[in-house]
Design a protein around this motif. Structure first.
Motif, PDB file in Angstrom:
ATOM      1  N   ASP A   1     -31.683  -5.308  34.383  1.00 46.21           N
ATOM      2  CA  ASP A   1     -32.224  -6.409  33.576  1.00 46.21           C
ATOM      3  C   ASP A   1     -31.869  -6.312  32.099  1.00 46.21           C
ATOM      4  O   ASP A   1     -32.456  -7.021  31.269  1.00 46.21           O
ATOM      5  CB  ASP A   1     -33.746  -6.536  33.732  1.00 46.21           C
ATOM      6  N   GLU A   2     -30.901  -5.465  31.728  1.00 48.38           N
ATOM      7  CA  GLU A   2     -30.427  -5.479  30.337  1.00 48.38           C
ATOM      8  C   GLU A   2     -29.846  -6.852  30.034  1.00 48.38           C
ATOM      9  O   GLU A   2     -29.283  -7.517  30.897  1.00 48.38           O
ATOM     10  CB  GLU A   2     -29.346  -4.420  30.106  1.00 48.38           C
ATOM     11  N   GLN A   3     -29.974  -7.268  28.774  1.00 51.30           N
ATOM     12  CA  GLN A   3     -29.514  -8.590  28.366  1.00 51.30           C
ATOM     13  C   GLN A   3     -28.279  -8.477  27.476  1.00 51.30           C
ATOM     14  O   GLN A   3     -28.148  -7.534  26.693  1.00 51.30           O
ATOM     15  CB  GLN A   3     -30.618  -9.332  27.604  1.00 51.30           C
ATOM     16  N   LYS A   4     -27.381  -9.454  27.595  1.00 56.31           N
ATOM     17  CA  LYS A   4     -26.213  -9.490  26.729  1.00 56.31           C
ATOM     18  C   LYS A   4     -26.644  -9.889  25.313  1.00 56.31           C
ATOM     19  O   LYS A   4     -27.398 -10.833  25.138  1.00 56.31           O
ATOM     20  CB  LYS A   4     -25.171 -10.476  27.256  1.00 56.31           C
ATOM     21  N   GLU A   5     -26.138  -9.175  24.322  1.00 61.33           N
ATOM     22  CA  GLU A   5     -26.497  -9.435  22.929  1.00 61.33           C
ATOM     23  C   GLU A   5     -25.244  -9.639  22.080  1.00 61.33           C
ATOM     24  O   GLU A   5     -24.198  -9.045  22.354  1.00 61.33           O
ATOM     25  CB  GLU A   5     -27.304  -8.265  22.355  1.00 61.33           C
ATOM     26  N   VAL A   6     -25.375 -10.473  21.049  1.00 61.77           N
ATOM     27  CA  VAL A   6     -24.340 -10.572  20.027  1.00 61.77           C
ATOM     28  C   VAL A   6     -24.655  -9.501  18.987  1.00 61.77           C
ATOM     29  O   VAL A   6     -25.673  -9.576  18.291  1.00 61.77           O
ATOM     30  CB  VAL A   6     -24.318 -11.963  19.374  1.00 61.77           C
ATOM     31  N   VAL A   7     -23.807  -8.487  18.898  1.00 59.68           N
ATOM     32  CA  VAL A   7     -24.059  -7.345  18.024  1.00 59.68           C
ATOM     33  C   VAL A   7     -23.215  -7.484  16.762  1.00 59.68           C
ATOM     34  O   VAL A   7     -21.985  -7.535  16.828  1.00 59.68           O
ATOM     35  CB  VAL A   7     -23.741  -6.021  18.740  1.00 59.68           C
ATOM     36  N   VAL A   8     -23.883  -7.538  15.612  1.00 61.22           N
ATOM     37  CA  VAL A   8     -23.208  -7.688  14.325  1.00 61.22           C
ATOM     38  C   VAL A   8     -22.717  -6.323  13.862  1.00 61.22           C
ATOM     39  O   VAL A   8     -23.504  -5.393  13.694  1.00 61.22           O
ATOM     40  CB  VAL A   8     -24.154  -8.297  13.273  1.00 61.22           C
ATOM     41  N   ARG A   9     -21.407  -6.199  13.632  1.00 55.50           N
ATOM     42  CA  ARG A   9     -20.835  -4.923  13.215  1.00 55.50           C
ATOM     43  C   ARG A   9     -20.549  -4.854  11.729  1.00 55.50           C
ATOM     44  O   ARG A   9     -20.570  -3.767  11.130  1.00 55.50           O
ATOM     45  CB  ARG A   9     -19.544  -4.652  13.994  1.00 55.50           C
ATOM     46  N   SER A  10     -20.232  -5.998  11.094  1.00 57.89           N
ATOM     47  CA  SER A  10     -19.983  -5.986   9.653  1.00 57.89           C
ATOM     48  C   SER A  10     -20.269  -7.369   9.081  1.00 57.89           C
ATOM     49  O   SER A  10     -20.228  -8.374   9.802  1.00 57.89           O
ATOM     50  CB  SER A  10     -18.543  -5.568   9.334  1.00 57.89           C
ATOM     51  N   VAL A  11     -20.571  -7.404   7.783  1.00 57.61           N
ATOM     52  CA  VAL A  11     -20.865  -8.654   7.088  1.00 57.61           C
ATOM     53  C   VAL A  11     -20.120  -8.685   5.764  1.00 57.61           C
ATOM     54  O   VAL A  11     -19.667  -7.652   5.260  1.00 57.61           O
ATOM     55  CB  VAL A  11     -22.385  -8.827   6.837  1.00 57.61           C
ATOM     56  N   ASP A  12     -20.016  -9.878   5.194  1.00 58.79           N
ATOM     57  CA  ASP A  12     -19.411 -10.062   3.884  1.00 58.79           C
ATOM     58  C   ASP A  12     -20.463  -9.696   2.834  1.00 58.79           C
ATOM     59  O   ASP A  12     -21.362 -10.483   2.530  1.00 58.79           O
ATOM     60  CB  ASP A  12     -18.971 -11.519   3.722  1.00 58.79           C
ATOM     61  N   VAL A  13     -20.366  -8.499   2.270  1.00 55.42           N
ATOM     62  CA  VAL A  13     -21.413  -7.976   1.388  1.00 55.42           C
ATOM     63  C   VAL A  13     -21.564  -8.794   0.099  1.00 55.42           C
ATOM     64  O   VAL A  13     -22.691  -9.141  -0.277  1.00 55.42           O
ATOM     65  CB  VAL A  13     -21.182  -6.487   1.083  1.00 55.42           C
ATOM     66  N   PRO A  14     -20.494  -9.132  -0.625  1.00 57.69           N
ATOM     67  CA  PRO A  14     -20.682  -9.938  -1.842  1.00 57.69           C
ATOM     68  C   PRO A  14     -21.350 -11.284  -1.550  1.00 57.69           C
ATOM     69  O   PRO A  14     -22.228 -11.725  -2.310  1.00 57.69           O
ATOM     70  CB  PRO A  14     -19.251 -10.128  -2.367  1.00 57.69           C
TER      71      PRO A  14
ATOM     72  N   LEU B   1     -22.426  -7.061  23.764  1.00 52.62           N
ATOM     73  CA  LEU B   1     -22.746  -5.837  24.479  1.00 52.62           C
ATOM     74  C   LEU B   1     -24.074  -6.000  25.203  1.00 52.62           C
ATOM     75  O   LEU B   1     -24.933  -6.784  24.784  1.00 52.62           O
ATOM     76  CB  LEU B   1     -22.861  -4.649  23.506  1.00 52.62           C
ATOM     77  N   TYR B   2     -24.239  -5.261  26.283  1.00 50.60           N
ATOM     78  CA  TYR B   2     -25.551  -5.123  26.911  1.00 50.60           C
ATOM     79  C   TYR B   2     -26.230  -3.917  26.265  1.00 50.60           C
ATOM     80  O   TYR B   2     -25.586  -2.884  26.030  1.00 50.60           O
ATOM     81  CB  TYR B   2     -25.408  -4.924  28.411  1.00 50.60           C
ATOM     82  N   VAL B   3     -27.520  -4.047  25.973  1.00 52.45           N
ATOM     83  CA  VAL B   3     -28.216  -3.035  25.167  1.00 52.45           C
ATOM     84  C   VAL B   3     -29.521  -2.609  25.834  1.00 52.45           C
ATOM     85  O   VAL B   3     -30.232  -3.421  26.433  1.00 52.45           O
ATOM     86  CB  VAL B   3     -28.501  -3.577  23.745  1.00 52.45           C
ATOM     87  N   ASP B   4     -29.828  -1.329  25.731  1.00 53.11           N
ATOM     88  CA  ASP B   4     -31.123  -0.784  26.132  1.00 53.11           C
ATOM     89  C   ASP B   4     -31.423   0.401  25.224  1.00 53.11           C
ATOM     90  O   ASP B   4     -30.637   0.717  24.318  1.00 53.11           O
ATOM     91  CB  ASP B   4     -31.108  -0.373  27.609  1.00 53.11           C
ATOM     92  N   VAL B   5     -32.545   1.068  25.440  1.00 54.69           N
ATOM     93  CA  VAL B   5     -32.960   2.205  24.623  1.00 54.69           C
ATOM     94  C   VAL B   5     -33.358   3.349  25.547  1.00 54.69           C
ATOM     95  O   VAL B   5     -34.034   3.140  26.565  1.00 54.69           O
ATOM     96  CB  VAL B   5     -34.145   1.828  23.700  1.00 54.69           C
ATOM     97  N   ASN B   6     -32.964   4.541  25.185  1.00 55.01           N
ATOM     98  CA  ASN B   6     -33.314   5.731  25.961  1.00 55.01           C
ATOM     99  C   ASN B   6     -34.793   6.042  25.769  1.00 55.01           C
ATOM    100  O   ASN B   6     -35.228   6.374  24.667  1.00 55.01           O
ATOM    101  CB  ASN B   6     -32.454   6.910  25.490  1.00 55.01           C
ATOM    102  N   SER B   7     -35.572   5.930  26.833  1.00 61.52           N
ATOM    103  CA  SER B   7     -37.010   6.189  26.738  1.00 61.52           C
ATOM    104  C   SER B   7     -37.409   7.496  27.422  1.00 61.52           C
ATOM    105  O   SER B   7     -38.596   7.742  27.645  1.00 61.52           O
ATOM    106  CB  SER B   7     -37.800   5.018  27.348  1.00 61.52           C
ATOM    107  N   GLN B   8     -36.446   8.354  27.749  1.00 55.45           N
ATOM    108  CA  GLN B   8     -36.746   9.667  28.305  1.00 55.45           C
ATOM    109  C   GLN B   8     -37.002  10.652  27.170  1.00 55.45           C
ATOM    110  O   GLN B   8     -36.218  10.720  26.218  1.00 55.45           O
ATOM    111  CB  GLN B   8     -35.588  10.158  29.170  1.00 55.45           C
ATOM    112  N   PHE B   9     -38.084  11.408  27.276  1.00 54.91           N
ATOM    113  CA  PHE B   9     -38.449  12.305  26.182  1.00 54.91           C
ATOM    114  C   PHE B   9     -37.561  13.545  26.210  1.00 54.91           C
ATOM    115  O   PHE B   9     -37.918  14.598  26.734  1.00 54.91           O
ATOM    116  CB  PHE B   9     -39.924  12.707  26.256  1.00 54.91           C
ATOM    117  N   GLY B  10     -36.375  13.380  25.647  1.00 54.84           N
ATOM    118  CA  GLY B  10     -35.418  14.469  25.544  1.00 54.84           C
ATOM    119  C   GLY B  10     -34.687  14.354  24.236  1.00 54.84           C
ATOM    120  O   GLY B  10     -35.132  13.665  23.310  1.00 54.84           O
ATOM    121  N   ALA B  11     -33.536  14.993  24.128  1.00 56.82           N
ATOM    122  CA  ALA B  11     -32.785  15.007  22.876  1.00 56.82           C
ATOM    123  C   ALA B  11     -32.355  13.608  22.438  1.00 56.82           C
ATOM    124  O   ALA B  11     -32.216  13.337  21.247  1.00 56.82           O
ATOM    125  CB  ALA B  11     -31.560  15.912  23.017  1.00 56.82           C
ATOM    126  N   GLY B  12     -32.156  12.702  23.412  1.00 59.67           N
ATOM    127  CA  GLY B  12     -31.716  11.345  23.089  1.00 59.67           C
ATOM    128  C   GLY B  12     -32.829  10.325  23.051  1.00 59.67           C
ATOM    129  O   GLY B  12     -32.548   9.114  23.077  1.00 59.67           O
TER     130      GLY B  12
END
Length: 386
Positions: free
Chosen positions: A352-365, A325-336
């Motif tokens: 200029d957002e960068q593509k990221e490998v986003v981890v959704r789940s892991v083997d917990v044990p 996924l491409y990822v960024d952060v909302n930096s506007q001072f509002g509800a989000g």
């Protein structure tokens, strides 16, 4: 003549055998040299405290922890520095420098956060600004105090001192010293990394990769039967909000628009299926007497946040589900304000957002066993503290 020919064949066989033996010997030596020459994986940890994740990295074979940078977040920077110093003392790794990072976020503040809550509702966790829980919880509350106050640590106060070099300049120096070789593992707010990128625009590009814990997509693994699930309460109504981003949204946005070669994201999503249970703490305490006393003092009921980031860097096979996924952060001072923004490839606004490998789940044990195995490794001899 037959006897002479037989003798010559014998000599040739002897010569061939010696030659093959020499070749095998040289080959074995070369293989041994090659294995011995395998470079250690270089890493700098940038965190807002000290915990199991740092011990995991310090204990991991083939890993060279260049330094531990500390930024304000869960606790104020100076308290986090004291935790890190005591942590490396317990691990007999006072050779690893502990460095002071940023005390305050770039723009956000406690007063701004109080104002935001008055407009948009209460936050579950505010880190160093936390005075009380909104709802009853199983977890205790850290003491609220001023930035320059360092309370006594349960595991004992450190006797070693932090480095005189700033964390930001240290990180810049190291990526120049080892271009393309240094991984940054960021498990707190990203103020230090944003400052490094603004001071030196080549910083991110010189690093090998960024692995971070932060952000939230839409956690689907929330269990109702564990104390750690209490940290996931706000995801039901605010699925994109997470503390590390929310503490310094502007810094996170700067970092995610920098030209990293590779980014691995560990949002809170996989952590909601984990918990530091009393049983896990007992296993960790039994794994190594050197860590036992400190581990026994740790408070149960928290998810494994930073530990997942450290573990998947050490062993990517722990990841059971991920996506790009491409990822960024909302930096506007509002509800989000501070919420995680994400796009599938092709949908991003291309700012200029960068593509990221986003981890959704892991083997917990396997994750839990990985932590136990690393902490069970023998410590190096304790160094004399002067």
């Amino acid at each position: 003549m037959p006897a002479v020919r037989a003798e010559m064949r014998s000599v040739r066989r002897l010569a061939f055998g010696l030659a093959m033996g020499l070749c095998l010997s040289v080959s074995g030596v070369a293989a041994g040299v090659s294995a011995a020459a395998e470079p250690a994986r270089k890493v700098i940890v940038d965190d807002d405290g000290f915990g199991l994740a740092q011990w995991m990295l310090l204990q991991a074979p083939g890993v060279d922890v260049l330094g531990i940078a500390v930024v304000s977040g869960d606790v104020w920077r100076d308290e986090g520095v004291a935790q890190a110093l005591r942590g490396v003392e317990i691990a007999h790794r006072t050779d690893v420098p502990v460095l002071k990072g940023a005390v305050y976020p770039l723009l956000n503040s406690e007063k701004l956060t109080d104002r935001w809550e008055a407009l948009y509702g209460k936050l579950v966790w505010k880190g160093a600004w936390m005075k009380q829980w909104v709802e009853p919880t199983a977890q205790g509350l850290l003491s609220y105090h001023a930035p320059d106050v360092v309370p006594d640590l349960p595991e004992g106060n450190p006797v070693t001192k932090a480095s005189d070099e700033s964390a930001v300049l240290f990180m810049i120096r190291k990526v120049h010293e080892f271009p393309g070789q240094v991984t940054i593992i960021a498990t707190g707010p990203m103020t230090d990394l944003a400052l490094a990128q603004r001071i030196d625009p080549s910083f991110a590009g010189l690093a090998k990769e960024l692995v971070y814990m932060g952000g939230s997509l839409n956690p689907q693994q929330v269990r109702g039967d564990n104390a750690a699930a209490e940290f996931a309460r706000e995801f039901a109504n605010s699925p994109r909000r997470e503390f590390n981003f929310r503490f310094d949204p502007e810094a996170a946005s700067i970092v995610f628009r920098a030209p990293w070669k590779r980014i691995v994201s560990v949002p809170v999503d996989p952590s909601t299926a984990t918990e530091v249970t009393p049983e896990l703490l007992r296993r960790l305490a039994a794994a190594n007497p050197a860590f036992a006393d400190a581990v026994k003092r740790k408070q149960p009921g928290f998810p494994l946040w930073d530990e997942i980031a450290a573990a998947v860097w050490l062993d990517p096979k722990l990841i059971t589900k991920s996506e790009e996924l491409y990822v960024d952060v909302n930096s506007q001072f509002g509800a989000g304000y501070g919420d995680m923004l994400s796009w599938r490839p092709g949908y991003q606004p291309d700012m200029d957002e960068q593509k990221e490998v986003v981890v959704r789940s892991v083997d917990v044990p396997r994750l839990e066993q990985k932590i136990v195995d690393l902490l069970s490794r023998k410590l190096p001899p304790a160094k004399q503290v002067h």
